[in-house]
Design an enzyme around this catalytic site. Structure first.
Site, PDB file in Angstrom:
ATOM      1  N   HIS A  64     -12.065  -1.910   4.264  1.00  0.00           N
ATOM      2  CA  HIS A  64     -13.528  -1.845   4.113  1.00  0.00           C
ATOM      3  C   HIS A  64     -13.761  -0.933   2.950  1.00  0.00           C
ATOM      4  O   HIS A  64     -13.247   0.075   2.863  1.00  0.00           O
ATOM      5  CB  HIS A  64     -14.005  -0.936   5.328  1.00  0.00           C
ATOM      6  N   SER A  91     -16.938   1.045   0.866  1.00  0.00           N
ATOM      7  CA  SER A  91     -18.410   1.722   0.807  1.00  0.00           C
ATOM      8  C   SER A  91     -18.355   2.925  -0.071  1.00  0.00           C
ATOM      9  O   SER A  91     -17.269   3.458  -0.391  1.00  0.00           O
ATOM     10  CB  SER A  91     -18.684   1.830   2.091  1.00  0.00           C
ATOM     11  N   ASP A 108     -16.215  -5.847   3.486  1.00  0.00           N
ATOM     12  CA  ASP A 108     -14.892  -5.853   4.356  1.00  0.00           C
ATOM     13  C   ASP A 108     -14.198  -7.226   4.071  1.00  0.00           C
ATOM     14  O   ASP A 108     -14.652  -8.294   3.823  1.00  0.00           O
ATOM     15  CB  ASP A 108     -15.653  -6.269   5.754  1.00  0.00           C
TER      16      ASP A 108
END
Length: 169
Positions: A145, A147, A159
């Protein structure tokens, strides 16, 4: 525990005279996009052998370059990414491992696959499992993931589920 740990070399492994470590290839699939990665993995920087049949915990460094591409009409359609990830790998047996890591990554832009990810700088969170096929070859699966951890909005994240192959040298 940490103070008594020391780097170890796998039994039967031969040290490399060029650049010790391993090279890995990852192929991943996400929601309307794909990712191909080439990484260099260090030899264990730290290792702890648990008593009895408790397994072993290794810390390695992973430096990688990735190319992302999006399906059809999602723009921007591609992106490059550089990453530096410290990975903890728990060897439950001599063949089976679990891994996790969090590190810094930089994308070539702040948008990809129809998403505004707000910043080129992103954090990468990784969890996976794998199997040692031979003393030099390993396969695995990893979920990642990416971010910006809320540094700037929006922060939709990306993802990806990946299949990995690693070759020690």
């Amino acid at each position: 525990m940490l103070g008594t740990a020391h780097p170890v070399q796998a039994e039967g492994a031969q040290p490399s005279t060029i650049l010790p470590g391993a090279v890995s290839m990852h192929m991943g699939f996400g929601d309307g996009y794909k990712r191909a990665t080439l990484s260099w993995e260090s030899t264990p920087l730290w290792s702890y052998q648990f008593s009895g049949r408790g397994g072993r915990l290794d810390l390695t460094g992973e430096l990688g370059v990735s190319y992302w591409w999006a399906n059809k009409d999602r723009n921007p359609r591609n992106a490059w990414q550089l990453s530096a990830i410290p990975m903890l790998r728990y060897w439950a047996t001599e063949k089976f491992y679990l891994e996790a890591g969090i590190g810094a990554t930089v994308f070539s832009g702040s948008g990809f696959a129809g998403k505004n990810i707000s910043t080129a700088y992103q954090f990468g969170d990784h969890v996976g499992a794998g199997y040692q096929i031979t003393p030099s070859d390993r396969i695995g699966v990893r979920y990642s993931h990416f971010s910006n951890a809320g540094i700037k909005r929006p922060n939709p994240g990306l993802d990806i589920i990946q299949v990995t192959y690693t070759r020690k040298f």
